[in-house]
Design an enzyme around this catalytic site. Sequence first.
Site, PDB file in Angstrom:
ATOM      1  N   SER A 199     -15.896 -14.803 -19.348  1.00  0.00           N
ATOM      2  CA  SER A 199     -16.205 -16.206 -19.634  1.00  0.00           C
ATOM      3  C   SER A 199     -17.675 -16.449 -19.914  1.00  0.00           C
ATOM      4  CB  SER A 199     -15.755 -17.085 -18.459  1.00  0.00           C
ATOM      5  OG  SER A 199     -14.380 -16.934 -18.210  1.00  0.00           O
ATOM      6  N   HIS A 245     -20.511 -19.475 -16.444  1.00  0.00           N
ATOM      7  CA  HIS A 245     -20.341 -20.289 -17.638  1.00  0.00           C
ATOM      8  C   HIS A 245     -21.663 -20.918 -18.064  1.00  0.00           C
ATOM      9  CE1 HIS A 245     -15.736 -20.926 -16.883  1.00  0.00           C
ATOM     10  NE2 HIS A 245     -16.104 -19.658 -16.811  1.00  0.00           N
TER      11      HIS A 245
END
Length: 294
Positions: A199, A245
Site C-alpha cells: 500500500s 499510506h
Amino acid sequence: MNQAQGSRQDAQSLPGCYRHPDRETGIRCTRCERPICPECMISASVGFQCPDCVREANGSAPAAASRPRTIAGGTVAADPRLMTKLLVGVNLALFLVQRSTGDRFTERFELIGQAYVPLLGSVEGIAQGQWYRLLTAMFLHGSYIHILFNMLSLWWIGGPLEAALGRVRYLALYFVSGLAGSALTYLLAEPNTPSLGASGAIFGLFGATAVLMRRLNYDMRPVIALLVINLIFTFSWANIAWQAHIGGLVAGVVVGYAMVHAPRERRTLVQYGTCALVLVVIVGITLLRTVQLT
C-alpha cells in the site's frame, strides 16, 4: 492594463504548433514536449503525441532520428507495462509462498520494529539490525482481499504511470515510496505491531499520478476523488497502517514532481538527486527510531 489587453497578451504567450506555427496551442507532445495543435494530436496511453514521435515509435522514422522519450525523459518501451506486470507477479508469487509455508515465513520478513518471537526465542525486528524488513514487507500481504485490492490498484494506476515515466524512473518511484511508507510506520507505530503490504508504494503511485495529471492539465477530479476515498478507508478501517499510506503518498508527490517538472538540461540530476534525498531522509528516520528503541 485592461482585461482585453491582458487577454491578448496571454494569447500571444502561447507557442505555435511545431508543424503549424500560425496555430497557437497549450498542448505539448508527452514524448518530445513540442507544442502540437488539435490536428497534430495523436491520442496515447498518457496525453497526446506528435506525428513524428508516433512514427519513431512505430519504426518508420529516419535512422538518424533521436529515440522518443517519455514526458519524464525515460525511454519509450515496446511494452509500457512490463515493470508493472513483474511487480504484480512478484507480489502474487510471494503471497503463494506465504500461504504454503505458514506464519514462519511472514514473521521473518514482515515489518516489525522490535518484538519477542516465541518460535525463535529471541527479540527480532528492525531495531535489531534487520533493515531488510523495510523492503521485504512491501511484497507481503495478510489476506486474499488485501492482495486483491492492492494488485488491482497497482495494475490500474501503475501501467499508465510506467508508460509516462519510463521503466527505470517508475521503479525508482515505486521503491522509494514503499520504503518511505515502511520508515514512517517504523517511526510512529508501536514497535511490536507487525505491518505488511504494497500500500505504501501504491499510495506513492497515486501521488505521482496526481502530479502528472496536473502537469498535463488533465481533469484532477477523478484522481482526487479516488485518493480521498482511499484516505477515508485508511483512517476508518481497523488494522490499516495509515503511516505507510501517508509516508508513501508524500514521497510519491515529492519524487513525482521531480520526475515530471525537472528541467530538461538537468533532468537526470534533479530526478535521481531527489530520490537520493528522500532515501537519506528514510535512513535518518530509521536511525532515529532505532536509537529510541535500543
